[in-house]
Design an enzyme around this catalytic site. Structure first.
Site, PDB file in Angstrom:
ATOM      1  CG  ASP A   1       5.082   3.627  -4.988  1.00 31.60           C
ATOM      2  OD1 ASP A   1       4.581   4.315  -4.440  1.00 31.60           O
ATOM      3  OD2 ASP A   1       5.691   3.780  -6.200  1.00 31.60           O
TER       4      ASP A   1
ATOM      5  CE  LYS B   1       4.838  -2.045  -5.064  1.00 30.52           C
ATOM      6  NZ  LYS B   1       6.352  -1.732  -4.863  1.00 30.52           N
TER       7      LYS B   1
END
Ligand code: SF4
Length: 224
Positions: free
Chosen positions: A146, A127
Site C-alpha cells: 500500500d 493488494k
C-alpha cells in the site's frame, strides 16, 4: 557507496524486521472485522479512504448486512448513501454488491481462500486479495503493497521500483514467506507512526542505523 549484494540486503532486511517487530509487537490490520466477508467489504471501502473512516461506516453497515446474501440484495441507491462518506461511493457500492452476488452465485456465500478466485471478484485486485488471504485466512500469498509500504520500503532501500507489482516482487525475495503478512502490517504501523510521508522521525526510528535515507530530509537539514 558500494552496491549492496542480495545477501547483504537480505541480512539487513532481517535486522530491520526484528527491530520493527520489537517496536510494534501489536501490528495488525486496522480494519475492524469479524469474518472474511466483513474484511472483504472493509478492504473495498478502504480505497482512497482512511481506515478510521471505514471503521466508523462499517460499524452500522455490518449490523444491517450480515451475510453475502444480505449484501447481494442491497438496494444500490440506499447502499451508496450508507457508504457515501468513504468516497468513490458509487463504484464501491457497485463492487461490493457485485462481489456479494458472485459469492452467493459461485462460492456458496463464502469468501474464497485462493488468489485466483479472489481476483475474479469485482473490486478485488492483488493488494486487496493479499490482505484478505493474509489477515482472514493466515495465508502468505504475497506482501501487501500500500502507500505506506511503497514509501517506507523505498526509503529503507529494499526496492528501487515505484510500481507496486515490482515492489512486491522485491519484497517477496527479501522477506521470508512466513513473515509476508506480518511484515506488511509492521511496515504500515511504522509508516503511520514514525516514517510518515511529510516528516519522518528518523531520530526516534529503531532502524535508523539500517536505513540509507536516515536524516536526509529537509527538516533534518534545517536543524543542522
Ligand atoms: S530512518 Fe527515517 S527514513 Fe529511514 S525508516 Fe526510519 S524514519 Fe524512515
Amino acid at each position: 557507496m558500494p552496491r549492496e549484494s542480495k545477501a547483504a540486503r537480505r541480512e539487513r532486511t532481517a535486522a530491520i524486521i526484528e527491530k520493527l517487530q520489537q517496536r510494534y509487537p501489536d501490528a495488525h490490520c486496522a480494519l475492524v472485522h469479524r469474518s472474511p466477508l466483513e474484511l472483504l467489504v472493509a478492504v473495498i471501502l478502504s480505497a482512497q479512504c482512511t481506515d478510521e473512516r471505514v471503521n466508523i461506516v462499517t460499524k452500522d453497515l455490518f449490523r444491517k448486512y450480515k451475510t453475502a446474501a444480505d449484501l447481494a440484495a442491497a438496494d444500490p441507491r440506499t447502499f451508496e448513501q450508507e457508504i457515501r462518506s468513504t468516497g468513490f461511493y458509487r463504484n464501491k457500492a457497485r463492487n461490493i454488491i457485485g462481489a456479494a452476488r458472485r459469492l452467493v452465485d459461485d462460492f456458496d456465500g463464502k469468501v474464497p481462500a485462493t488468489m485466483d478466485e479472489l481476483l475474479t471478484l469485482p473490486g478485488i485486485a492483488r493488494k486487496s486479495a493479499n490482505v484478505i488471504l493474509g489477515t482472514a485466512y493466515g495465508l502468505n500469498e504475497g506482501v501487501v503493497v500500500d502507500t505506506h509500504v511503497i514509501r517506507v520500503a523505498g526509503r529503507l532501500g529494499l526496492t528501487s521500483h515505484k510500481d507496486p507489482v515490482k515492489i512486491e516482487r522485491d519484497l517477496m525475495e527479501l522477506v521470508p514467506r512466513d513473515l509476508w503478512t506480518d511484515f506488511s502490517h509492521t511496515i504500515v504501523f511504522h509508516g503511520r507512526r514514525c516514517c510518515t510521508a511529510r516528516k519522518p522521525d528518523c531520530a526516534a526510528c529503531p532502524v535508523n542505523d539500517l536505513c540509507p535515507s536516515a536524516f536526509t530530509f529537509p527538516h533534518h537539514r534545517r536543524q543542522e
